[in-house]
Write an enzyme that holds these catalytic residues in place. Sequence first.
Site, short mmCIF file in Angstrom:
data_model
loop_
_atom_site.label_atom_id
_atom_site.label_comp_id
_atom_site.label_asym_id
_atom_site.label_seq_id
_atom_site.Cartn_x
_atom_site.Cartn_y
_atom_site.Cartn_z
CE LYS A 65 4.44 3.60 13.01
NZ LYS A 65 5.05 3.41 11.69
N PRO A 81 -2.50 0.15 19.17
CG PRO A 81 -4.38 -1.19 18.82
CD PRO A 81 -3.62 -0.47 19.89
CE1 TYR A 141 -0.81 4.17 9.82
CE2 TYR A 141 0.29 2.78 8.20
CZ TYR A 141 -0.74 2.99 9.10
OH TYR A 141 -1.71 2.03 9.25
CG HIS A 167 -1.95 -1.03 1.25
ND1 HIS A 167 -2.87 -1.14 2.27
CD2 HIS A 167 -2.24 -2.01 0.37
CE1 HIS A 167 -3.68 -2.15 2.01
NE2 HIS A 167 -3.30 -2.70 0.88
CE1 TYR A 198 -5.30 3.87 11.86
CE2 TYR A 198 -4.90 3.74 9.48
CZ TYR A 198 -4.57 3.38 10.79
OH TYR A 198 -3.52 2.54 11.02
#
Length: 395
Positions: A300, A296, A388, A75, A204
Amino acid sequence: MPISRTQIGIIGAGPAGLVLSQLLHLQGIDSTVLESRSRQYCEERIRAGVLEQGTVDLLQASGVGERLKREGLVHHGIELRFSAHRHRIDFKDLTGGSGITIYAQHELIKDLIAARLDAGGKIFFDVEDVSVHDFTSRKPTVRFRKDKDAHELSCDFIAGCDGFHGICRPSIPEGVLTTYDRTYPFAWLGILAEAAPSSEELIYAYHQRGFALLSMRSPSISRLYLQCAPDEAITNWPDQKIWQELHTRFESDEGWKLTEGPIIQKGVTGMRSVVVEPMQHGRLFLAGDAAHIVPPTGAKGLNLAVADVCILARALCEFYASGQTALLEDYSRTCLRRVWKVQRFSWWMTSMLHRFHDDNPFDQRRQLAELDYVTSSRAAAKSLAENYVGLPLEG
């Protein structure tokens, strides 16, 4: 009592312990891995599935990335959804080409175990009564029972990769470690569903009713989460109610639809942030969940564990190559610099996207303003993207 010898005794056959064993093997350093669970349990336990760019690169360079490269879902962005609008964070553009890879942790564990055993590596599953001794001396030992027989493992160093509930961290004398922690007033209700993912990338979602996350494990299996109370009873969430709530929290004014399917697993996961300092005492080194826990939201946990053992492997390689101990002595400081940055990012993502029990209209508007800023400012989006896809291993 039989006494065996290894250079590095590794407690725990999770990602941290197995990656460390593989990295040491590539440099000709012997290790023995001890695991209290069965091989089947380790290879089937459903956990995280988002790998940072650096983690993927390390695994491929270590000879355990063939199936990952073939089956992993690459992704180059995520979507932030709020006020029924969709906003994409383009990792590839913002980071110069980096991305993430979706690959279930238990599949990675299968790859690592196979690689170690194929190379003659020593992994003992189903061990009992594990204890670590004399780790402030030059001759640490690990005692354990296997098939009811007592064993002792003599080693140069011990790596505590046995998770938050393991035996290594509690074996360090009282007063040595300082623990920093925070418990969040919510949890995640997570499901696995036999349904093709409704999005090519993670979503998200911030909603008045609480946070939601759309992830995936494969082209046919979706992984979805709902914010819920930390003491939520799973019996209060029949399948139909879960899907109704997911439809509500992922609502979009652009005609987007959520794909449903049979739910094959569900559970509630609490949210905590924990760091212990230092991450070493004598010749015992803590890595992964044994030293820190992250919520979460930022994906990570596994990646931070891999970063720890990468740093530890470098230090051990230097010691065996030259006798120098500088990197070993600096292990905790080096790791913690990165750990706290990752904790900051995970806390920020969590606090931006979740509804808090004591929030008020001011806090809700502030969260929406934060999301608006992140999705309209290239500088803010770049900061999210850089964190990220993964910070450099040095910190």
